[in-house]
Design a protein around this motif. Structure first.
Motif, PDB file in Angstrom:
ATOM      1  N   GLU A  79      43.386  40.850  45.920  1.00  0.00           N
ATOM      2  CA  GLU A  79      43.089  39.942  44.683  1.00  0.00           C
ATOM      3  C   GLU A  79      41.573  39.890  45.262  1.00  0.00           C
ATOM      4  O   GLU A  79      40.877  39.618  44.501  1.00  0.00           O
ATOM      5  CB  GLU A  79      43.946  38.897  44.731  1.00  0.00           C
ATOM      6  CG  GLU A  79      43.379  37.822  43.712  1.00  0.00           C
ATOM      7  CD  GLU A  79      43.571  38.322  42.297  1.00  0.00           C
ATOM      8  OE1 GLU A  79      42.979  37.919  41.587  1.00  0.00           O
ATOM      9  OE2 GLU A  79      44.493  39.036  42.192  1.00  0.00           O
ATOM     10  N   GLY A  83      38.594  41.195  43.193  1.00  0.00           N
ATOM     11  CA  GLY A  83      37.564  40.128  42.484  1.00  0.00           C
ATOM     12  C   GLY A  83      36.053  40.204  42.980  1.00  0.00           C
ATOM     13  O   GLY A  83      34.991  40.154  42.365  1.00  0.00           O
ATOM     14  N   ARG A 491      39.594  42.798  35.050  1.00  0.00           N
ATOM     15  CA  ARG A 491      38.755  41.799  35.781  1.00  0.00           C
ATOM     16  C   ARG A 491      37.614  41.536  34.885  1.00  0.00           C
ATOM     17  O   ARG A 491      36.801  40.659  35.058  1.00  0.00           O
ATOM     18  CB  ARG A 491      38.755  41.936  37.012  1.00  0.00           C
ATOM     19  CG  ARG A 491      40.114  41.543  37.816  1.00  0.00           C
ATOM     20  CD  ARG A 491      39.862  41.778  39.403  1.00  0.00           C
ATOM     21  NE  ARG A 491      40.947  41.180  40.045  1.00  0.00           N
ATOM     22  CZ  ARG A 491      42.276  41.738  40.094  1.00  0.00           C
ATOM     23  NH1 ARG A 491      42.508  42.791  39.339  1.00  0.00           N
ATOM     24  NH2 ARG A 491      43.206  41.216  40.804  1.00  0.00           N
TER      25      ARG A 491
END
Length: 889
Positions: A79, A83, A491
């Motif tokens: 994650e 990110g 994302r």
């Protein structure tokens, strides 16, 4: 428990090495290992595997694997890592524009990975700067195909090698680099008398097997084939009907060819060949209907690589020998999925599905992808891309599955330039590659699946799509490349376009795009596979494209004289006269050629794990003609420094008249992970071909000087050991551990002190004669042999074959313990490896020859050497007269 553990079952998959695309049967053992065999049902190899393919089971360990995401050297979660990537890409695109972002991909990726990467970059991020290490491999062949055919189409298939009466190999050491295809060529010679012509400045192992070897001067291929075109016209060998009905530009190409090489004598003068050899080649080509001309990196990796390809194609178009059984030009690709990367637009000058940048093609891809930021023009090709990194134009670089800090030309400058990147992302299976160890201002390492773990397709040199299937569980937190890219896309706000449940869904979309508004106007069409269900995809057998929804797959194209140009005619290309990209000088009087060895692949991140594959060429080397070596005071086995304005390397000298006087040859496989000073890519200037952008890797001006060291030796250890700074060394995997061959200016006393310090607390058995500079030691933990070393003055460099055999025993017998200290083998050694497939050494082969084996076949019957892939047959053949002559004396 090993993360690879899985119930044993045999899985059909495809080899991850060269472009031959061999079928493999993989049977996991349930403990993380796997048994490997050739797939007898696969049409690329019919069960045969080369030495590298046969040893695949020795390369699947988790040693050196990248198993978890890292940001700036610290382990983190997926994650956080994703990110960081998405956030940094968004910020960089906002501040500097999307064209400040670049992707550098690999022919090691599966087609599905390639497709998703190109879709994200070119359709949604809006950057055109996506290129691949295939730019270094076959982009000149792509450009030649497009100029001649209007499409990147390989016209023929492997069966043409079985049916040809003459096979011309141009810049291809097929015996070592595509061994399974070379076996087909040798079989054809035995069955139908096929003649082999090898065109190469270096008499390679393939050249030694040739019926006619043409050792031309570097870079003069266009002169040879220009002379051939003139000869074909002059002797009435041109197929006038085919030329008139199906081609254009013949007169212009012939006029240019006549200006370059108007006669046999002029061709000989331009190429450095004898008139007799040129005349023999011209007669053989013009007088034989079934001719295949296979060309590879020796032609492609050139500042004139595209012209070389077109000069070859011109001769086939002139005679109508294209798309017919046993006849045609044939590009032998280097990587397992270089062709698949071309299909999805992996090169900077392509869009997906063999489309380019005509407005209607851009619009077609935009509509199909529903891509908001579709690019409208070409991006920067590999050399220019990395130059833009150095200039600061590229702020973010994502490297997937390749090692450019070793393989790219001017690699030292590339390593330095990466430090200035705002974002440097590496998707990789290997933790310790030179590229993974480089750093930018923000560095993200993403663990990717390796061969045996990932699932998808690859396309080989004959347009055959095969499945790579997973047979091992993903280790650690490693993930498929396509899944990593799709998660970043989500994302960035593009989740709907990248919501793929599996690789099969990606393949269906790829196939559908190939057929979208095609109607036979594009060569690449696999629309017949656009609707296959997951289960069918899982079990898909190897198949060739084109495979449209209506119609059958074609093994050969263009026999009907219909091409993909606007008027349906093929184009003759007027090529340029040959010229080296850079001229030699007094300071750099040699021409440096780079390439591969038989048993290693690219930068050894996979093959380097195998002790069998590491045995044949254990140290980085440079080939030099004996006359040049004598003039410079370099002897066989000496260390020599090869230098150019871009870098230097210290390599072991191999004296051979296989290289021309004034030429050098060195392999690019060794990296900083496997040698102290052997990154040959760093030496290469890499002048790009003006059409293809493929860099020149075969002709860099260079200097060679002796690099004397006081002492030479070897060190075998159970775990890898890196010697002190100032030592020259090369690492190879050996049975039971790791082996170093090294050189040092330090005395034998200093080395002895270093060993005592390194293995303090263990039993150290030593032999020392410091007055003569000799030192040997063996280190034990109880009865277990932990390490052994031998050191001598460089002129008396100790061999390590016997010691390696003793080291393979965890607890050596007393006789072996004595031999490690005395340096005298108590039992016969097999000698240096010649046949890696069966692990047969030089001494075994010379022994069976001395015992009466008088042919390659007899040697194979006696000890199995040469009976698998056959890549060692040239070496065995050379041993025969030597041993027989020695016995006669």
């Amino acid at each position: 428990m090993n993360a690879h553990v899985q119930a044993p079952t045999t899985v059909k998959t495809t080899c991850p090495y060269c472009g031959v695309g061999c079928g493999v049967l993989a049977t996991p053992d349930g403990q993380g290992g796997v048994a490997i065999a050739g797939d007898t049902g696969h049409p690329a190899n019919f069960g045969r595997l080369c030495s590298k393919g046969s040893a695949l089971g020795e390369t699947v360990s988790l040693d050196g694997r990248l198993l978890h995401p890292h940001v700036d050297g610290a382990r983190t979660s997926w994650e956080a890592a994703l990110g960081t990537v998405a956030g940094s890409l968004r910020k960089i695109a906002e501040q500097h524009g999307p064209d400040s972002i670049a992707f550098y991909l690999s022919g090691q990726l599966l087609t599905e990975d390639y497709y998703v990467a190109n879709k994200l970059a070119k359709g949604f991020l809006g950057t055109p700067h996506v290129d691949t290490n295939s730019r270094l491999c076959m982009s000149s062949a792509v450009a030649a195909h497009r100029r001649a055919f209007g499409s990147d189409t390989v016209p023929g298939c492997y069966e043409d090698l079985d049916e040809a009466d003459v096979i011309v190999l141009v810049g291809s050491n097929t015996a070592w680099c595509h061994p399974i295809l070379f076996r087909r060529m040798i079989d054809a010679r035995q069955k139908r008398g096929t003649k082999l012509v090898v065109v190469d400045p270096r008499r390679t192992q393939t050249g030694e097997e040739a019926d006619l070897f043409l050792g031309l001067e570097p870079g003069t291929d266009t002169a040879l084939f220009s002379g051939l075109l003139v000869h074909l016209a002059a002797t009435g060998a041109v197929d006038a009907r085919y030329v008139a009905d199906h081609t254009s530009g013949f007169d212009g190409a012939l006029e240019r060819a006549a200006a370059i090489a108007p006669s046999v004598a002029a061709t000989a003068a331009a190429t450095g060949l004898s008139e007799a050899d040129v005349a023999a080649f011209f007669a053989l080509f013009s007088g034989t209907e079934r001719v295949v001309t296979a060309f590879s990196q020796g032609a492609n990796q050139s500042a004139q690589g595209t012209d070389k390809g077109n000069a070859i194609i011109n001769c086939h178009l002139a005679t109508g020998r294209i798309g017919r059984p046993g006849a045609g030009p044939f590009s032998l690709t280097g990587q397992p999925n270089a062709m698949g990367g071309r299909e999805v637009g992996g090169l900077a000058n392509m869009l997906a599905a063999h489309m380019h940048f005509a407005p209607e093609e851009v619009d077609r891809v935009r509509r199909f992808w529903k891509a908001p930021n579709i690019i409208t023009g070409e991006g920067m090709k590999a050399v220019a891309l990395f130059e833009a990194v150095a200039r600061g134009k590229i702020k973010a670089l994502w490297v997937m599955g390749t090692n450019p800090i070793v393989s790219m030309p001017r690699a030292d400058a590339i390593r330095e330039s990466i430090k200035g990147l705002d974002l440097y992302v590496v998707s990789e299976a290997v933790a310790d590659s030179d590229t993974a160890r480089a750093t930018g201002k923000k560095t993200v390492l993403l663990p990717a699946l390796a061969w045996g773990e990932k699932d998808g397709t690859v396309t080989n040199s004959e347009r055959r799509i095969s499945r790579q299937r997973a047979f091992l569980k993903p280790p650690g937190e490693a993930r498929a490349d396509w899944a990593i890219i799709a998660d970043v896309a989500k994302r960035l706000g593009h989740g709907a376009a990248f919501a793929y449940p599996n690789a099969a869904a990606i393949f269906r979309e790829h196939a559908a795009l190939s057929a979208y508004e095609n109607n036979g106007t594009r060569d690449f069409d696999i629309g017949g596979l656009a609707d296959i269900p997951d289960a069918t995809y899982a079990g898909t057998l190897p198949l060739q494209w084109p495979l449209p929804k209506r119609g059958k797959a074609k093994a050969r194209l263009f026999a009907d004289g219909r091409f993909y140009t606007f008027d349906g005619r093929a184009r003759f290309v007027a090529v340029q006269a040959p010229a080296l990209a850079q001229a030699v000088t007094e300071a750099e009087p040699f021409v440096l050629n780079t390439g591969r060895v038989r048993d290693h692949w690219h930068t050894m991140t996979r093959t380097g794990k195998s002790q069998r594959l590491s045995a044949h060429r254990a140290v980085p080397f440079v080939e030099i003609h004996p006359d040049d070596a004598a003039r410079l005071g370099v002897q066989e086995g000496d260390l020599a420094r090869v230098s150019t304005p871009h870098g230097s390397a210290i390599l072991e000298a191999m004296l051979t008249d296989g290289v021309r006087r004034g030429n050098l040859f060195a392999s690019f496989h060794w990296s900083d992970a496997t040698a102290s000073d052997a990154r040959v890519g760093a030496l290469v200037r890499g002048v790009p071909d003006p059409v293809s952008g493929q860099p020149e890797l075969k002709a860099t001006p260079a200097a060679l000087t002796p690099a004397p060291y006081r002492n030479r030796g070897f060190l075998l250890t159970r775990a890898e050991y890196t010697p002190p700074s100032g030592w020259w060394w090369a690492r190879a995997t050996v049975e039971g551990g790791s082996g170093l061959q090294f050189a040092t200016q330090e005395s034998s006393r200093a080395v002895a002190l270093a060993m005592r310090g390194l293995f303090q607390g263990l039993e150290l058995a030593e032999y020392a004669d410091h007055a003569r500079g000799h030192y040997r030691c063996a280190v034990y933990d109880g009865a277990r042999l932990v390490a052994c070393l031998a050191l001598a003055p460089s002129a008396a460099k100790p061999g390590w074959e016997a010691a390696k055999a003793y080291f393979a025993q965890a607890e050596p017998e007393p006789a072996a313990r004595r031999a490690l200290l005395s340096g005298r083998a108590e039992s016969a050694s097999a000698g240096p490896t010649v046949c890696a497939c069966h692990g047969v050494g030089l001494d075994v082969i010379t022994g069976v020859i001395a015992a009466g084996a008088g042919s390659v076949e007899a040697v194979g019957a006696a000890c199995k050497a040469g009976t698998n892939c056959g890549s060692c047959i040239p070496e065995i053949r050379k041993l025969l007269p030597q041993v027989l002559a020695r016995n006669a004396a």
